[in-house]
Design a protein around this motif. Structure first.
Motif, mmCIF file in Angstrom:
data_model
loop_
_atom_site.group_PDB
_atom_site.id
_atom_site.type_symbol
_atom_site.label_atom_id
_atom_site.label_comp_id
_atom_site.label_asym_id
_atom_site.label_seq_id
_atom_site.Cartn_x
_atom_site.Cartn_y
_atom_site.Cartn_z
ATOM 1 N N PRO A 299 0.832 -1.211 0.000
ATOM 2 C CA PRO A 299 0.000 0.000 0.000
ATOM 3 C C PRO A 299 0.861 1.253 0.000
ATOM 4 O O PRO A 299 1.939 1.300 0.598
ATOM 5 N N THR A 303 -2.089 5.538 2.754
ATOM 6 C CA THR A 303 -3.329 4.879 2.357
ATOM 7 C C THR A 303 -4.117 4.473 3.596
ATOM 8 O O THR A 303 -3.554 3.855 4.506
ATOM 9 N N PRO A 305 -6.467 2.363 6.138
ATOM 10 C CA PRO A 305 -6.602 0.911 6.287
ATOM 11 C C PRO A 305 -7.851 0.386 5.578
ATOM 12 O O PRO A 305 -8.890 1.063 5.534
ATOM 13 N N LEU A 306 -7.738 -0.801 5.011
ATOM 14 C CA LEU A 306 -8.912 -1.479 4.473
ATOM 15 C C LEU A 306 -9.803 -1.946 5.621
ATOM 16 O O LEU A 306 -11.030 -1.843 5.575
ATOM 17 N N GLU A 308 -10.072 -1.930 10.014
ATOM 18 C CA GLU A 308 -9.585 -1.401 11.278
ATOM 19 C C GLU A 308 -10.445 -1.958 12.403
ATOM 20 O O GLU A 308 -11.675 -1.858 12.367
ATOM 21 N N SER A 328 -4.988 -2.994 12.503
ATOM 22 C CA SER A 328 -5.437 -2.514 11.192
ATOM 23 C C SER A 328 -4.797 -3.368 10.108
ATOM 24 O O SER A 328 -3.765 -4.010 10.327
ATOM 25 N N ARG A 330 -4.074 -3.178 5.769
ATOM 26 C CA ARG A 330 -4.154 -2.384 4.548
ATOM 27 C C ARG A 330 -4.363 -3.269 3.322
ATOM 28 O O ARG A 330 -4.126 -4.475 3.357
ATOM 29 N N GLU A 331 -4.788 -2.648 2.250
ATOM 30 C CA GLU A 331 -5.025 -3.384 1.007
ATOM 31 C C GLU A 331 -3.745 -4.070 0.544
ATOM 32 O O GLU A 331 -2.663 -3.472 0.548
ATOM 33 N N GLU A 333 -2.107 -6.365 2.064
ATOM 34 C CA GLU A 333 -1.252 -6.800 3.170
ATOM 35 C C GLU A 333 -1.753 -8.132 3.712
ATOM 36 O O GLU A 333 -2.940 -8.463 3.636
ATOM 37 N N GLU A 366 -13.231 -0.270 4.928
ATOM 38 C CA GLU A 366 -13.203 0.810 3.942
ATOM 39 C C GLU A 366 -13.707 2.120 4.556
ATOM 40 O O GLU A 366 -14.387 2.916 3.907
ATOM 41 N N ALA A 500 -6.182 -8.556 0.500
ATOM 42 C CA ALA A 500 -5.658 -8.512 1.864
ATOM 43 C C ALA A 500 -6.010 -9.832 2.537
ATOM 44 O O ALA A 500 -7.101 -10.375 2.329
#
Length: 570
Positions: A299, A303, A305-306, A308, A328, A330-331, A333, A366, A500
């Motif tokens: 990411p 950016t 977090p996707l 959390e 969290s 992220r995309e 990850e 998101e 992710a």
């Protein structure tokens, strides 16, 4: 008074006496609708008193059939087609049914693979133990006293109360201890342990295996350990026999056998077994990747977090299962979630997938809150399609009445507008991406292997094109070579789609390969978190060090004493 610590690994004395059990050119066939199938093809091996022999190989290699034939426990479809089984010099193949009943328990004890399935769900633990002891001639009161002693011998806490407990009231590790007590109740000369630790976390596995090894040593028994975990076999066995397709292909001491395997099949097994230094490509060196290797997605800085999670908590009937868990993701990850059974891993993952309602905390996906949506209504949320899960047991998670095609198509019908040719095309595409042959799409779960069922579960999860994939022990029940292929498949999908991963596992070597960051849970709380490489190299908490040290593994060319002394941290 607590028992003295058991040296790890336990090194049984080499066989010096006449064999306790000897198989000579043993051949076993099973009757099927397509005709007889050869399960064993001329197996010859022996076990001496006091020896621990490891039988390793993949599913279908003949390990369990060898054990069941030796104990004369083959089902009706199985038949000893040739060869001999000698126990203490006598030919077991010619024993009558009455003699066999007398031999079981008094001569050969067995720890079955799935303790919950092997235990009678409607009889208490005490009654099941008493049944075994009565068969040996004890009276009711004496059988109950001996049953209590058997539970105490396997270190079950509050053994008096557990006598009247039913299997569903016990944890997986405790059920396994009850199985050990049942197997040893008749004081057998030979113990057969068939995958005795499958599904257990590493510390429970070590506790169970140390207990078995201690009892074997104290009672001067022999043991056959059946496993697909080469590290477990290396740590607890003095000799290892490798089986493939019903044949014995290689045999020897673990140090020599794993350092320089002679047979190609043994070399493949060794290569596919995760170690603290393994890479995904090294696990399956003979199979090139289907697509050019792309870097794992990273990411961009800043950016959002996707996913959390903030202060997540869950209580069941007042008991705390998860408390104050925050992280969290992220995309692109991959985050590992590790810990013992009961640490809260699966409960946390199910709350994130909205299969369970949280008791406290917040779940943001998101940027929007999804924790307040009741689990029963989440299938109506647009986020249902974006968050998918691959379950631990590929057999239990598939509808037995659905073909592979229908299993993959089901979420597409519920969560997308695809129909007709478009739906059929997406199912085919998902199956191909999951490495599932198109000829298997019309088969039902009972017609598929474990690895094929795992791929159906993955194809079903990716068919709706999610953004977050929750993987709950996705390879726990798979052989090492099948596991290696599935892990690399998941890594390919992540690279291609920017998925992710929330990767829940008790196999820390797998988490190290698959995840950039790892969270360690204990008792429902986060005790340590950080980059995987750093956490595995220098764990900060005693609990994490204990988890890493409990991993059974081998290092070809390195003496087992050095491996056990260093632990996985090294």
């Amino acid at each position: 008074m607590p028992a003295p610590p058991l040296p790890t690994p336990l090194l049984p004395t080499p066989p010096l006496a006449a064999p306790l059990l000897a198989l000579d050119d043993l051949r076993v066939t099973f009757a099927t609708r397509q005709g007889p199938v050869e399960a064993l093809r001329g197996v010859t091996l022996a076990v001496a008193p006091g020896e621990t022999l490891g039988l390793v190989g993949e599913s279908g290699s003949g390990k369990s059939v060898t054990a069941f034939a030796a104990a004369r426990l083959l089902d009706r479809a199985g038949r000893i087609a040739g060869g001999r089984i000698r126990f203490r010099g006598g030919d077991v193949t010619r024993l009558s049914a009455a003699d066999l009943r007398a031999a079981h328990g008094a001569a050969i004890g067995m720890i079955f693979q799935n303790p919950r399935a092997a235990l009678n769900p409607i009889r208490t633990v005490g009654r099941q133990l008493a049944d075994v002891l009565r068969a040996g001639g004890l009276s009711g009161a004496a059988a109950r006293r001996r049953a209590l002693e058997s539970l105490e011998a396997v270190r079950i806490r509050d053994a008096v109360r557990r006598l009247d407990a039913y299997p569903h009231e016990l944890s997986g590790g405790m059920c396994q201890r009850v199985m050990i007590a049942l197997a040893l109740a008749g004081a057998p000369a030979l113990l057969i342990a068939d995958e005795p630790t499958t599904g257990l976390d590493v510390t429970t596995q070590k506790t169970v295996m140390d207990l078995v090894a201690r009892l074997i040593a104290e009672r001067g028994m022999a043991m056959i350990l059946i496993t697909h975990d080469l590290g477990l076999a290396a740590q607890y066995c003095g000799r290892i026999a490798v089986m493939e397709a019903g044949r014995l292909v290689e045999e020897g001491a673990p140090d020599a056998l794993f350092a320089a395997p002679r047979h190609p099949y043994t070399r493949r097994l060794v290569a596919a077994s995760p170690t603290p230094t393994s890479t995904l490509d090294a696990l399956v060196p003979e199979a090139p990747r289907a697509v050019p290797l792309a870097p794992r997605p990273r990411p961009a800085p800043g950016t959002p977090p996707l996913l959390e999670v903030q202060g997540l908590g869950k209580r069941f009937a007042g008991a705390v299962a998860v408390e104050d868990v925050s992280f969290s993701l992220r995309e692109g990850e991959s985050l590992g979630l590790v810990g013992e059974s009961g640490s809260g891993k699966s409960t946390t993952s199910r709350m994130i997938c909205r299969l369970l309602d949280a008791s406290a905390g917040e779940i943001l996906f998101e940027g929007g809150s999804i924790g307040g949506i009741p689990a029963r209504d989440f299938h109506r949320s647009p986020h249902r399609r974006a968050i998918q899960i691959v379950f631990q047991d590929p057999t239990d998670s598939l509808n037995p009445r659905f073909s592979a095609f229908e299993s993959i198509a089901h979420p597409l019908r519920r969560l997308t507008d695809l129909r007709g040719a478009a739906l059929h095309g997406r199912v085919v595409e998902s199956a191909e991406r999951a490495g599932l042959g198109l000829g298997l799409l019309e088969r039902f779960p009972h017609q598929l292997s474990g690895g094929q069922k795992a791929r159906v579960g993955i194809a079903r999860a990716i068919a709706v094109r999610p953004r977050l994939l929750v993987l709950d022990e996705p390879t726990a029940a798979l052989d090492v070579s099948v596991q290696a292929g599935v892990l690399r498949l998941l890594d390919d999908l992540r690279r291609q789609d920017g998925l992710a991963f929330l990767f829940v596992s008790h196999d820390l070597n797998v988490v190290r390969m698959m995840c950039e960051r790892t969270i360690v849970l204990q008792g429902g709380r986060v005790v340590e978190a950080g980059p995987s490489a750093e956490l595995f190299r220098a764990p900060r908490t005693a609990y994490t060090r204990e988890l890493l040290a409990a991993i059974p593994h081998f290092r070809p060319g390195v003496p087992r004493e050095a491996v056990a002394g260093a632990g996985s941290v090294a």
